[in-house]
Write a protein that holds these residues in place. Sequence first.
Motif, short mmCIF file in Angstrom:
data_model
loop_
_atom_site.label_atom_id
_atom_site.label_comp_id
_atom_site.label_asym_id
_atom_site.label_seq_id
_atom_site.Cartn_x
_atom_site.Cartn_y
_atom_site.Cartn_z
N ILE A 470 0.89 -0.95 0.09
CA ILE A 470 -0.01 0.02 0.00
C ILE A 470 1.02 1.21 0.10
O ILE A 470 0.69 2.22 -0.61
CB ILE A 470 -1.07 -0.07 1.17
N LEU A 471 1.94 1.05 1.08
CA LEU A 471 2.76 2.35 0.88
C LEU A 471 3.44 2.50 -0.45
O LEU A 471 3.64 3.75 -0.98
CB LEU A 471 3.82 2.30 2.09
N TRP A 472 4.11 1.50 -0.96
CA TRP A 472 4.64 1.65 -2.29
C TRP A 472 3.83 2.17 -3.48
O TRP A 472 4.02 3.05 -4.15
CB TRP A 472 5.12 0.14 -2.87
N MET A 473 2.50 1.57 -3.43
CA MET A 473 1.48 2.07 -4.68
C MET A 473 1.29 3.68 -4.26
O MET A 473 0.82 4.33 -5.23
CB MET A 473 0.32 1.47 -4.46
N THR A 474 1.12 3.94 -3.02
CA THR A 474 0.61 5.43 -2.83
C THR A 474 1.89 6.33 -3.15
O THR A 474 1.58 7.36 -3.67
CB THR A 474 0.47 5.59 -1.00
N PHE A 475 3.26 6.14 -2.70
CA PHE A 475 4.17 7.09 -2.86
C PHE A 475 5.01 6.88 -3.65
O PHE A 475 6.17 7.73 -3.93
CB PHE A 475 4.83 7.25 -1.36
N SER A 476 5.15 5.88 -4.53
CA SER A 476 6.06 5.66 -5.46
C SER A 476 6.20 6.70 -6.73
O SER A 476 6.80 6.72 -7.44
CB SER A 476 6.05 3.96 -6.08
N GLY A 477 4.88 7.31 -6.87
CA GLY A 477 4.78 8.14 -7.93
C GLY A 477 5.72 9.37 -7.65
O GLY A 477 5.93 10.07 -8.95
N LEU A 479 8.72 9.25 -6.91
CA LEU A 479 10.19 8.79 -7.17
C LEU A 479 10.51 9.57 -8.25
O LEU A 479 10.12 9.98 -9.49
CB LEU A 479 10.44 7.29 -7.52
N PRO A 480 12.15 10.07 -8.30
CA PRO A 480 12.80 10.61 -9.30
C PRO A 480 12.74 9.66 -10.80
O PRO A 480 12.38 8.57 -10.70
CB PRO A 480 14.08 10.89 -9.07
N ASP A 481 12.82 10.51 -11.93
CA ASP A 481 12.86 9.86 -13.36
C ASP A 481 13.73 8.77 -13.55
O ASP A 481 13.61 7.64 -13.90
CB ASP A 481 13.05 10.66 -14.39
N GLY A 484 12.11 5.64 -12.38
CA GLY A 484 10.62 5.47 -12.81
C GLY A 484 10.21 4.18 -12.82
O GLY A 484 8.88 3.84 -12.94
N TYR A 485 10.93 3.07 -13.29
CA TYR A 485 10.63 1.77 -13.41
C TYR A 485 10.03 1.19 -12.10
O TYR A 485 9.39 0.11 -12.18
CB TYR A 485 11.68 0.98 -13.75
N LEU A 486 10.39 2.00 -10.77
CA LEU A 486 9.85 1.51 -9.52
C LEU A 486 8.30 1.90 -9.25
O LEU A 486 7.60 1.58 -8.20
CB LEU A 486 10.69 1.63 -8.29
N ARG A 487 7.87 2.89 -10.12
CA ARG A 487 6.41 3.63 -9.75
C ARG A 487 5.45 2.46 -9.89
O ARG A 487 5.52 1.84 -10.78
CB ARG A 487 6.55 4.69 -10.63
N ASN A 488 4.53 3.06 -9.03
CA ASN A 488 3.05 2.19 -9.36
C ASN A 488 2.56 2.21 -10.59
O ASN A 488 2.19 3.51 -10.92
CB ASN A 488 2.32 2.54 -8.17
N PRO A 489 2.33 1.35 -11.64
CA PRO A 489 1.54 1.51 -12.82
C PRO A 489 0.41 1.56 -12.63
O PRO A 489 -0.50 2.28 -13.77
CB PRO A 489 2.21 0.43 -13.63
N LEU A 490 -0.40 1.27 -11.73
CA LEU A 490 -1.76 1.32 -11.61
C LEU A 490 -2.43 2.50 -11.21
O LEU A 490 -1.77 3.42 -10.45
CB LEU A 490 -2.41 0.05 -10.61
N HIS A 491 -3.69 2.64 -11.31
CA HIS A 491 -4.49 3.92 -10.84
C HIS A 491 -4.61 3.89 -9.40
O HIS A 491 -4.52 2.85 -9.02
CB HIS A 491 -5.88 3.97 -11.60
#
Length: 529
Positions: A470-477, A479-481, A484-491
């Motif tokens: 949950i924390l990753w999905m919420t705050f990974s957006g 992250l610096p470019d 970017g591959y670690l960002r949550n891809p879902l809505h």
Amino acid sequence: MKNLPIFDLAVIAAYLVAMVLVGVYFSRKNKNADQFTKASGLIPGWATGLSIYATFLSSNTFLGVPGKAFGGNWNSFVFSLSMPLAAYMASRFFVPFYRQTGEISAYTHLEHRFGPWARTYAVVCFLLTQLARMGSIFLGIALSLQALTGFSMQMIMVVMGVCIIIYTVLGGMEAVIWTEVVQAVVKTFGALLILYLIVQAMPGGVTSIVDIGATHDKFSLGTFSPDFTQSSFWVVLLYGFFINLNNFGMDQNYIQRYHTTASAKEASKSLWLCVWLYVPASLLFFVIGSCLFAYYQVHPEFIDAIKQKVALDRLPATASAAEVSRLVTSLQPADYGDKVMPHFMVTNVPPGLMGLIISAILSAAMSTISSGMNASATVFTEDIYKRYINPNPSPKKQLALLHLATVVVGVMGLAAGLAMIGVKSILDAWWTLSGIFAAGMLGLFLLGLISRRTTSHEALTATAIGVLVILWMTFSGSLPDDYGYLRNPLHSNMIIVVGTLTIFLIGILLTKLKNGRSTPSEQTAAMAK
């Protein structure tokens, strides 16, 4: 900006005084904790149903939903379409379960099932959810009344907060429910009145509204493609199902009301009454948003005034005229959707009716905040004070503690509202925050209810992993470019879906792995727990 006529101010004042007097009236009967928290189980099912409906129909609905429809389409209405399925599961499984336990707190059974940590975790999530909800609703009050009165948002929140705290503390759950019965009628009538006024002010009437809406794709429910990276039909449907399942199955606001009726059957009827009222009522607010969009397409000159107000609110007082102009030019309909209904009221609602509509908006906010305050005070008393400090307080001390906790929660909710000033969308803010806090509670509850072999160890491990997800999905957006591959891809609306399923499925997997290694006698002992 204009000052309200005396008659409208008198209507608003009379409404607020009436709500406080309701609290004073029921304070005569509010002599113990049982009466304060569940009205001694003597409320008719229809009244409880209207109360639940009023709690759902908050100022987030009154302002946020038309704002979403104005800036987008009817995609968010799919949330309401998920309610019947969630209500079926709640009436079939959750209502009988809670009535059988007899526990006023929704979270006591989690300690029986998994231990103190599970109860504490759920309580913390619930209280954070309530603060986020109350804050967003206080903000909704301030947004509408600031446009109508010119007073600062801070002053409006404080005055309204004091009124709500007074009648909630005085009257307890019985006052909350009966004021919400009145508020359910007032807010529904207010919405119908707003719709009538918009249609009357629109050149060409309904035909013109439908034509403009169809041209701009305002009636779409979102794409039906299986795309979970945007707010598609399926994303909102899943989000709505999980949130509503959490509301009906884990939220103290609703669980507490199951105990206010005389039987489980009456409690189930109240739940279904809420659903059958809320689904068409929420559609009504999407229709209002589309009507407002059509109206301002015909009168684009008013849009500049709204944009100017939004820009001035977002920029510091020292901003130059050029900076204001650049921001005004860049603003899109989604950026100022929450402002359009208050603006329409200022410019189009005739004297004498403004007070009624403002009272409806106030009732939408007050019902949700008051029920949240009562539920939060109950949770604090039952799950924190009586669990960790004093398990057997005297009846007088317990009632005093409930009163004090109600005040403290009300003040904290007010502070959350003040902190939210300037958010882009009330509805988006509430949906994001509720998805974060609710995901862990629902996953843990379903794991305990469905998998009888799961023990505390597996549940704790699954919850810890779920919280990390949950924390990753919420705050990974953010992250610096480079990462970017670690960002949550879902809505973001998928947070509660993925978080809930993560906790539940990992808990099931760990349980199966453990049982596969254990002896038959150990498996029998685990099932007995």
